[in-house]
Scaffold this motif. Sequence first.
Motif, mmCIF file in Angstrom:
data_model
loop_
_atom_site.group_PDB
_atom_site.id
_atom_site.type_symbol
_atom_site.label_atom_id
_atom_site.label_comp_id
_atom_site.label_asym_id
_atom_site.label_seq_id
_atom_site.Cartn_x
_atom_site.Cartn_y
_atom_site.Cartn_z
ATOM 1 N N SER A 23 32.736 48.844 33.913
ATOM 2 C CA SER A 23 33.859 49.412 33.163
ATOM 3 C C SER A 23 34.928 50.072 34.022
ATOM 4 O O SER A 23 35.920 50.553 33.494
ATOM 5 N N HIS A 24 34.755 50.078 35.349
ATOM 6 C CA HIS A 24 35.769 50.695 36.215
ATOM 7 C C HIS A 24 36.265 49.807 37.352
ATOM 8 O O HIS A 24 37.217 50.155 38.035
ATOM 9 N N SER A 48 32.818 56.053 44.592
ATOM 10 C CA SER A 48 34.180 56.585 44.566
ATOM 11 C C SER A 48 35.174 55.474 44.218
ATOM 12 O O SER A 48 35.111 54.380 44.777
ATOM 13 N N PHE A 49 36.077 55.776 43.281
ATOM 14 C CA PHE A 49 37.153 54.851 42.900
ATOM 15 C C PHE A 49 38.447 55.515 43.348
ATOM 16 O O PHE A 49 39.049 56.281 42.591
ATOM 17 N N SER A 50 38.843 55.250 44.597
ATOM 18 C CA SER A 50 39.968 55.986 45.187
ATOM 19 C C SER A 50 41.270 55.791 44.408
ATOM 20 O O SER A 50 42.030 56.728 44.238
ATOM 21 N N LYS A 51 41.519 54.581 43.899
ATOM 22 C CA LYS A 51 42.772 54.333 43.192
ATOM 23 C C LYS A 51 42.856 55.160 41.911
ATOM 24 O O LYS A 51 43.919 55.612 41.515
ATOM 25 N N ASP A 52 41.713 55.358 41.260
ATOM 26 C CA ASP A 52 41.683 56.134 40.015
ATOM 27 C C ASP A 52 41.377 57.606 40.264
ATOM 28 O O ASP A 52 41.276 58.382 39.318
ATOM 29 N N LYS A 53 41.190 57.960 41.547
ATOM 30 C CA LYS A 53 40.824 59.344 41.921
ATOM 31 C C LYS A 53 39.643 59.825 41.075
ATOM 32 O O LYS A 53 39.685 60.870 40.435
ATOM 33 N N MET A 54 38.581 59.007 41.095
ATOM 34 C CA MET A 54 37.422 59.284 40.260
ATOM 35 C C MET A 54 36.148 59.038 41.050
ATOM 36 O O MET A 54 36.109 58.159 41.901
#
Length: 199
Positions: A23-24, A48-54
């Motif tokens: 989902s991400h 870590s999802f750097s583009k979504d800062k999540m």
Amino acid sequence: MSTVKKAAVRQGFKTGEHVVYPSHGVGQITAIEEQEVAGFKLELFVVSFSKDKMTLRVPTAKAASVGLRKLADAEAVAKALTTLTGRARVKRTMWSRRAQEYEAKINSGDLVAIAEVVRDLYRSEAQPEQSYSERQLYEAALDRMVREIAVVDDVTEIEALKKIEGQLAKSPRRAGKAEAAEADADLEGDNDDLQEEAA
């Protein structure tokens, strides 16, 4: 209280590796942590999802059941890119139902399913405008595809986008005037399709 383990491998995944969370989209395992929750020790992938800062914490034991997967291999990327050149398959069902199906495909994490959404919702400049919700789903699917292909092929997201757009330009419905006539023919056939569905 959590302790961080460095460069460990769990369930076939290791720290530093790029992975896909359904989902991400594409993220990177930055650590494998151990946390104590209600007296139980729990081992977690820190993704870590750097583009979504999540950042997401996924229990290592549940990695497979939540659909965490390795990046697509070259063969899967080639299949997804080939999918883009196919004819769009747009079901003649209500938009709300189609939108749910598209969303399910995007959140499946399956690169080929995501490519099908990009193909089906793509509009060239010669084609009619998309609705806001169509555009949202198209951009979500395109973004997922761009990110994964960029990491797999080790190129920038702009280069990955150009590769995808190049494939979309090859698909059979980018014919301009011919496609308008085809759309009219499709409309005439709609009643037959609806009668078949009702049967």
